[in-house]
Scaffold this active site. Structure first.
Site, PDB file in Angstrom:
ATOM      1  CE  LYS A 280      74.163-173.597  12.747  1.00 11.32           C
ATOM      2  NZ  LYS A 280      72.915-174.397  13.379  1.00 11.32           N
ATOM      3  NE  ARG A 354      74.090-177.594  23.470  1.00 10.09           N
ATOM      4  CZ  ARG A 354      72.797-178.332  23.275  1.00 10.09           C
ATOM      5  NH1 ARG A 354      72.724-179.434  23.815  1.00 10.09           N
ATOM      6  NH2 ARG A 354      72.086-177.898  22.250  1.00 10.09           N
TER       7      ARG A 354
HETATM    8  N1  BES Z   1      73.216-171.406  16.878  1.00  8.42           N
HETATM    9  C1  BES Z   1      72.200-172.640  16.978  1.00  8.42           C
HETATM   10  C2  BES Z   1      70.984-172.455  17.159  1.00  8.42           C
HETATM   11  C3  BES Z   1      70.188-171.528  16.382  1.00  8.42           C
HETATM   12  C4  BES Z   1      69.467-172.029  15.597  1.00  8.42           C
HETATM   13  C5  BES Z   1      70.283-170.195  16.766  1.00  8.42           C
HETATM   14  C6  BES Z   1      68.379-171.349  14.521  1.00  8.42           C
HETATM   15  C7  BES Z   1      69.013-169.593  15.988  1.00  8.42           C
HETATM   16  C8  BES Z   1      68.402-170.111  14.897  1.00  8.42           C
HETATM   17  C9  BES Z   1      73.028-173.689  17.952  1.00  8.42           C
HETATM   18  O1  BES Z   1      74.512-173.479  18.151  1.00  8.42           O
HETATM   19  C10 BES Z   1      72.800-174.848  17.397  1.00  8.42           C
HETATM   20  O2  BES Z   1      73.281-175.276  16.052  1.00  8.42           O
HETATM   21  N2  BES Z   1      72.053-175.906  17.819  1.00  8.42           N
HETATM   22  C11 BES Z   1      71.790-177.165  17.513  1.00  8.42           C
HETATM   23  C12 BES Z   1      72.009-177.939  18.474  1.00  8.42           C
HETATM   24  C13 BES Z   1      71.752-179.458  18.274  1.00  8.42           C
HETATM   25  C14 BES Z   1      72.797-179.898  17.281  1.00  8.42           C
HETATM   26  C15 BES Z   1      71.779-180.376  19.477  1.00  8.42           C
HETATM   27  C16 BES Z   1      70.390-176.903  17.050  1.00  8.42           C
HETATM   28  O3  BES Z   1      69.512-176.458  17.429  1.00  8.42           O
HETATM   29  O4  BES Z   1      69.977-177.815  15.864  1.00  8.42           O
HETATM   30 ZN    ZN Z   2      75.467-174.567  16.537  1.00  7.20          ZN
END
Ligand code: BES
Ligand code: ZN
Ligand code: ZN
Length: 507
Positions: A280, A354
């Site tokens: 990230k 997931r």
């Molecule tokens: N933990 C994150 C989602 C999240 C984002 C929670 C912001 C709270 C605030 C999750 O694991 C994630 O990173 N999801 C990705 C999925 C994508 C790679 C398909 C996302 O939402 O960007």
């Molecule tokens: Zn994530």
């Protein structure tokens, strides 16, 4: 802090702050005149000079050593009586706590009768005062060095006073119930505000065990070796990049109530989400310590259902991992065989929630549940869609979705439904495996839920709560300081308290 109920007396021991609610345009301060004529005079003058009109959120305070209930009296505007809603009352209580805090008023007394208006019955008012007083006064302070002359946190007591003493037998149990719920929310906030260097999967498991011992729940923690033996490869793959061990925490309550049905609660427990190799951006990454919010909502709810002695068999399942880049992390393109036998191509290691939930959802089959509800900070898309005010809800059983939406309305933890139409499943099919863990970039909240659906035991009503936006707040709110909100605990507790055959569609 203590929240209590007492009869209104004319010359009580003095509080630090006496709080009275006042509806807009209601100049008749008859009740206040009886309680304190000197203050009533000042308040009437303020109202006639339009210094205070009773608009929602407006306040007026006056300090005189001679006042009877407290040297300082605070009027809180409640808006129009006809528009008074649960949300208005919640905000008014938040205003009261903020005012007490700013004044360092330890002992707060509230004239509860002045808040009776709209359709809100007395029990609802007592419940809200209790719940929101605890939530609004909450601070997370273990890492704050206290100075010697720092005042103690204020308020330390809120006393509701009323002339309707005949309501005590009705209201006292409601307040006791609300206190249990509020304390479970604060417990959730406490665990969730802990940073990733403290609250890792083994520590989370330890906290679950400690709570289970206190509340007399069954608790089992499956560690690395057992997860390997069982083929929980979704959980194992995500945790490969971490030097700490993963865990599957299983808490169980009410085995004697199996005949009333079993409900499985599943919570995403990513104690920190760096994104893994699909790392990230660093801006805002600290907020990913809240990626364990679903897990903690489940753990805290398990303690609460024991406190509330609900007549249901409830199993809480928490897959706990750290999504990191040390050790031997999974790579994009890896293909893993999940606990239920399906294969998944890991296109993006940041879509890790997931993967761990999939194994936990499949494992629920062991309990032959009547329903499964999961909570997860699953998608940034959900945060973008609903902000921090609404939780995304998706599910395979409309009655179960409706039951949770109704619980959301009642508790203020509101949910809004998104569809799970088959067409959304096309984009998570993979060329080299059964599934891939990301879709085509659109409808991310829905495709994430479509992925989970593939792992829910057949014919089991299931609801997914995407709490990515609601699990924490980035700014102080009336009922929550910046940080973990404890979202989900009130929602789960309300839905489970009202559980009946009506909560799910007939099988
Ligand atoms: N933990 C994150 C989602 C999240 C984002 C929670 C912001 C709270 C605030 C999750 O694991 C994630 O990173 N999801 C990705 C999925 C994508 C790679 C398909 C996302 O939402 O960007
Ligand atoms: Zn994530
Ligand atoms: Zn995550």
């Amino acid at each position: 802090m203590k929240v209590s109920l007492a009869g209104l007396t004319k010359s009580p021991s003095k509080a630090d702050l006496f709080v009275v609610g006042c509806f807009k345009g209601e100049k008749d301060l008859k009740a206040i005149k009886k309680i304190d004529p000197a203050f009533a005079k000042v308040a009437e003058a303020a109202i006639s000079k339009k210094r205070f009109e009773g608009k929602a959120g407006e306040t007026f305070s006056s300090y005189q050593a001679g006042y009877r209930q407290a040297s300082e009296i605070l009027l809180i505007g409640l808006g129009e009586r006809k528009d008074f809603k649960p949300e208005s009352l919640r905000k008014a209580v938040g205003t009261m706590i903020a005012a007490a805090n700013a004044r360092k008023a330890l002992k707060v007394r509230v004239f509860a009768d002045s808040f009776v208006g709209g359709d809100l019955p007395a029990g609802e008012i007592a419940k809200t005062f209790t719940e929101i007083s605890f939530l609004a006064a909450y601070r997370f302070t273990p890492y704050k060095t206290r100075k010697k002359d720092d005042p103690p946190p204020a308020p330390d007591s809120v006393e509701l006073v009323t002339e309707a003493k005949e309501l005590f037998p009705l209201v006292r149990p409601v307040m006791a119930h609300a206190e249990k719920v509020a304390k479970a929310v604060l417990f959730a906030r406490d665990l969730n505000n802990e940073p990733g260097n403290v609250m890792n999967p083994p520590r989370l498991a330890q906290e679950a065990k400690k709570l289970a011992a206190e509340k007399k729940l069954k608790c089992r923690v499956l560690g690395l070796a057992e997860l390997k033996k069982m083929g929980m490869n979704g959980i194992l793959a995500v945790n490969r990049g971490s030097v700490t061990s993963p865990a599957l925490i299983i808490m169980e309550y009410g085995q004697g109530y199996k005949s009333n049905g079993t409900v499985c609660l599943v919570g995403k427990g990513v104690t920190f989400d760096t994104g893994g190799i699909s790392i990230k951006p660093s801006k805002g990454m600290e907020e990913m310590k809240y990626d364990k919010s679903g897990a903690i909502a489940v753990i805290a709810t398990m303690g609460l259902v024991a406190d509330l002695k609900l007549p249901l068999h409830i199993v809480g399942l928490v897959p706990a991992v750290e999504n990191n880049v040390a050790n031997d992390p999974q790579r994009p393109g890896d293909i893993i065989r999940m606990y239920n036998g399906k294969t998944v191509e890991v296109m993006n290691t940041d879509a890790e929630g997931r993967l761990i939930l999939a194994d936990a959802l499949s494992f629920c089959a062991e309990y032959k549940p009547a329903a499964i509800i999961d909570a997860a900070t699953l998608t940034g898309m959900c945060h973008h869609t609903f902000g921090d005010k609404t939780c995304g809800i998706l599910g395979t059983d409309q009655k179960l979705v409706d039951a949770l939406m109704e619980a959301g309305q009642k508790t203020g933890e509101r949910c809004w439904q998104l569809p799970l139409w088959d067409e959304y499943g096309e984009c998570i099919k993979s060329h080299h495996s059964d599934l891939k863990n990301v879709g085509d970039g659109y409808a991310g909240t829905i495709t994430a839920a479509m992925f989970l659906k593939e792992f829910v035991p057949a014919k089991t009503p299931w609801v997914h709560l995407d709490i990515a936006g609601t699990a924490y707040c980035s700014q102080n709110r009336f009922d929550c300081q910046k940080g973990a909100t404890g979202f989900g605990v009130r929602l789960f507790a309300e839905a489970l308290s009202n559980w009946s055959s009506e909560s799910i569609s007939a099988a």
